[in-house]
Design a protein around this motif. Structure first.
Motif, PDB file in Angstrom:
ATOM      1  N   GLN A 182     -11.631   0.401   9.722  1.00  0.00           N
ATOM      2  CA  GLN A 182     -10.793   1.490   9.249  1.00  0.00           C
ATOM      3  C   GLN A 182      -9.419   1.402   9.922  1.00  0.00           C
ATOM      4  O   GLN A 182      -9.318   1.215  11.123  1.00  0.00           O
ATOM      5  CB  GLN A 182     -11.459   2.838   9.570  1.00  0.00           C
ATOM      6  CG  GLN A 182     -10.873   4.008   8.857  1.00  0.00           C
ATOM      7  CD  GLN A 182     -11.086   3.962   7.354  1.00  0.00           C
ATOM      8  OE1 GLN A 182     -11.979   3.303   6.870  1.00  0.00           O
ATOM      9  NE2 GLN A 182     -10.250   4.653   6.629  1.00  0.00           N
ATOM     10  N   ASP A 183      -8.352   1.521   9.141  1.00  0.00           N
ATOM     11  CA  ASP A 183      -6.957   1.482   9.617  1.00  0.00           C
ATOM     12  C   ASP A 183      -6.596   0.171  10.309  1.00  0.00           C
ATOM     13  O   ASP A 183      -5.697   0.126  11.142  1.00  0.00           O
ATOM     14  CB  ASP A 183      -6.660   2.660  10.546  1.00  0.00           C
ATOM     15  CG  ASP A 183      -6.770   3.994   9.830  1.00  0.00           C
ATOM     16  OD1 ASP A 183      -6.482   4.035   8.606  1.00  0.00           O
ATOM     17  OD2 ASP A 183      -7.152   4.988  10.468  1.00  0.00           O
TER      18      ASP A 183
ATOM     19  N   LEU B  28     -12.290  -9.270  -1.530  1.00  0.00           N
ATOM     20  CA  LEU B  28     -12.161  -7.970  -2.197  1.00  0.00           C
ATOM     21  C   LEU B  28     -13.296  -7.022  -1.799  1.00  0.00           C
ATOM     22  O   LEU B  28     -13.077  -5.829  -1.593  1.00  0.00           O
ATOM     23  CB  LEU B  28     -12.126  -8.142  -3.712  1.00  0.00           C
ATOM     24  CG  LEU B  28     -10.858  -8.768  -4.291  1.00  0.00           C
ATOM     25  CD1 LEU B  28     -11.017  -9.019  -5.785  1.00  0.00           C
ATOM     26  CD2 LEU B  28      -9.637  -7.902  -4.013  1.00  0.00           C
ATOM     27  N   MET B  29     -14.506  -7.567  -1.666  1.00  0.00           N
ATOM     28  CA  MET B  29     -15.648  -6.726  -1.293  1.00  0.00           C
ATOM     29  C   MET B  29     -15.539  -6.217   0.143  1.00  0.00           C
ATOM     30  O   MET B  29     -16.077  -5.169   0.474  1.00  0.00           O
ATOM     31  CB  MET B  29     -16.970  -7.494  -1.462  1.00  0.00           C
ATOM     32  CG  MET B  29     -17.362  -7.694  -2.906  1.00  0.00           C
ATOM     33  SD  MET B  29     -19.005  -8.407  -3.129  1.00  0.00           S
ATOM     34  CE  MET B  29     -19.031  -9.775  -1.993  1.00  0.00           C
TER      35      MET B  29
ATOM     36  N   ASN C 126      -9.911   2.635   1.528  1.00  0.00           N
ATOM     37  CA  ASN C 126      -8.484   2.889   1.309  1.00  0.00           C
ATOM     38  C   ASN C 126      -7.881   1.925   0.301  1.00  0.00           C
ATOM     39  O   ASN C 126      -6.826   2.200  -0.261  1.00  0.00           O
ATOM     40  CB  ASN C 126      -7.705   2.767   2.620  1.00  0.00           C
ATOM     41  CG  ASN C 126      -8.149   3.766   3.648  1.00  0.00           C
ATOM     42  OD1 ASN C 126      -8.802   4.749   3.321  1.00  0.00           O
ATOM     43  ND2 ASN C 126      -7.805   3.528   4.893  1.00  0.00           N
ATOM     44  N   TRP C 127      -8.536   0.824   0.091  1.00  0.00           N
ATOM     45  CA  TRP C 127      -8.028  -0.226  -0.786  1.00  0.00           C
ATOM     46  C   TRP C 127      -8.700  -0.222  -2.167  1.00  0.00           C
ATOM     47  O   TRP C 127      -8.488  -1.142  -2.950  1.00  0.00           O
ATOM     48  CB  TRP C 127      -8.245  -1.586  -0.121  1.00  0.00           C
ATOM     49  CG  TRP C 127      -7.454  -1.736   1.136  1.00  0.00           C
ATOM     50  CD1 TRP C 127      -7.769  -1.264   2.368  1.00  0.00           C
ATOM     51  CD2 TRP C 127      -6.202  -2.394   1.281  1.00  0.00           C
ATOM     52  NE1 TRP C 127      -6.800  -1.592   3.268  1.00  0.00           N
ATOM     53  CE2 TRP C 127      -5.819  -2.286   2.631  1.00  0.00           C
ATOM     54  CE3 TRP C 127      -5.361  -3.079   0.402  1.00  0.00           C
ATOM     55  CZ2 TRP C 127      -4.649  -2.823   3.125  1.00  0.00           C
ATOM     56  CZ3 TRP C 127      -4.190  -3.617   0.897  1.00  0.00           C
ATOM     57  CH2 TRP C 127      -3.842  -3.485   2.233  1.00  0.00           C
TER      58      TRP C 127
ATOM     59  N   MET D 229      -0.834  -7.920   1.445  1.00  0.00           N
ATOM     60  CA  MET D 229       0.197  -7.640   2.450  1.00  0.00           C
ATOM     61  C   MET D 229       1.342  -6.811   1.853  1.00  0.00           C
ATOM     62  O   MET D 229       1.850  -5.888   2.500  1.00  0.00           O
ATOM     63  CB  MET D 229       0.725  -8.939   3.061  1.00  0.00           C
ATOM     64  CG  MET D 229      -0.274  -9.589   4.001  1.00  0.00           C
ATOM     65  SD  MET D 229       0.377 -10.991   4.913  1.00  0.00           S
ATOM     66  CE  MET D 229       0.200 -12.294   3.711  1.00  0.00           C
ATOM     67  N   THR D 230       1.737  -7.114   0.629  1.00  0.00           N
ATOM     68  CA  THR D 230       2.795  -6.352  -0.041  1.00  0.00           C
ATOM     69  C   THR D 230       2.355  -4.915  -0.268  1.00  0.00           C
ATOM     70  O   THR D 230       3.105  -3.970  -0.020  1.00  0.00           O
ATOM     71  CB  THR D 230       3.170  -7.009  -1.378  1.00  0.00           C
ATOM     72  OG1 THR D 230       3.579  -8.355  -1.143  1.00  0.00           O
ATOM     73  CG2 THR D 230       4.287  -6.251  -2.065  1.00  0.00           C
ATOM     74  N   TYR D 231       1.132  -4.741  -0.731  1.00  0.00           N
ATOM     75  CA  TYR D 231       0.600  -3.397  -0.966  1.00  0.00           C
ATOM     76  C   TYR D 231       0.578  -2.595   0.327  1.00  0.00           C
ATOM     77  O   TYR D 231       0.977  -1.432   0.358  1.00  0.00           O
ATOM     78  CB  TYR D 231      -0.801  -3.485  -1.561  1.00  0.00           C
ATOM     79  CG  TYR D 231      -1.441  -2.143  -1.806  1.00  0.00           C
ATOM     80  CD1 TYR D 231      -1.087  -1.370  -2.907  1.00  0.00           C
ATOM     81  CD2 TYR D 231      -2.402  -1.652  -0.938  1.00  0.00           C
ATOM     82  CE1 TYR D 231      -1.679  -0.131  -3.122  1.00  0.00           C
ATOM     83  CE2 TYR D 231      -3.003  -0.422  -1.149  1.00  0.00           C
ATOM     84  CZ  TYR D 231      -2.642   0.328  -2.245  1.00  0.00           C
ATOM     85  OH  TYR D 231      -3.222   1.551  -2.462  1.00  0.00           O
ATOM     86  N   GLU D 232       0.126  -3.227   1.417  1.00  0.00           N
ATOM     87  CA  GLU D 232       0.080  -2.526   2.700  1.00  0.00           C
ATOM     88  C   GLU D 232       1.485  -2.139   3.156  1.00  0.00           C
ATOM     89  O   GLU D 232       1.711  -1.020   3.611  1.00  0.00           O
ATOM     90  CB  GLU D 232      -0.583  -3.401   3.759  1.00  0.00           C
ATOM     91  CG  GLU D 232      -0.688  -2.708   5.109  1.00  0.00           C
ATOM     92  CD  GLU D 232      -1.314  -3.596   6.158  1.00  0.00           C
ATOM     93  OE1 GLU D 232      -2.290  -3.144   6.772  1.00  0.00           O
ATOM     94  OE2 GLU D 232      -0.835  -4.725   6.353  1.00  0.00           O
ATOM     95  N   LEU D 233       2.430  -3.042   3.001  1.00  0.00           N
ATOM     96  CA  LEU D 233       3.805  -2.764   3.404  1.00  0.00           C
ATOM     97  C   LEU D 233       4.375  -1.595   2.609  1.00  0.00           C
ATOM     98  O   LEU D 233       4.963  -0.677   3.175  1.00  0.00           O
ATOM     99  CB  LEU D 233       4.666  -4.014   3.231  1.00  0.00           C
ATOM    100  CG  LEU D 233       6.112  -3.886   3.655  1.00  0.00           C
ATOM    101  CD1 LEU D 233       6.209  -3.623   5.152  1.00  0.00           C
ATOM    102  CD2 LEU D 233       6.883  -5.136   3.280  1.00  0.00           C
TER     103      LEU D 233
END
Length: 128
Positions: free
Chosen positions: A3-4, A38-39, A44-45, A71-75
């Protein structure tokens, strides 16, 4: 995924595990690696996971492109959270700066000279 946990840490652990298994002659297809990655994403994703699974062919989707997407999504997600946090602080600060008017009660004055319409206007003005 913890988590996080930053996605780069998760990618590093994933790559290390896969490389360790490859040293024992375990072969993986690209589709298997993408599905395993992906699994292993946390709740959160879920939005991004479902989007990728429904729009891409995971058997041909390059693992490196998946890494870039994550990485782009997280940013972008971190930037959005930061903007939201800043705007909440600004709103909270603005609310704290509001000043209430002090009311006084003059015994000699009364509102009997005001019409009902004027009194309603005054009440509305004070409420604003």
């Amino acid at each position: 995924m913890k988590q996080d946990e930053p996605i780069i840490d998760m990618i590093t652990r994933f790559t290390g595990t896969i490389n360790g298994l490859k040293s024992f002659d375990r072969k993986f297809t690209n589709g298997e690696l993408v599905n395993k990655m992906l699994m292993s994403l946390s709740k959160n994703w879920n939005f991004l996971r479902m989007l990728i699974e429904n729009t891409k062919d995971v058997n041909t989707y390059p693992l490196e492109e998946l890494y870039r997407t994550l990485m782009t999504y997280e940013l972008k997600n971190v930037e959005t959270k930061e903007k939201t946090r800043k705007s909440k602080k600004e709103i909270k600060g603005a609310l704290e700066r509001k000043i209430a008017l002090k009311s006084t009660n003059d015994k000699g004055s009364s509102n009997t000279n005001m019409s009902d319409e004027e009194l309603d206007d005054l009440v509305l003005h004070v409420k604003k």
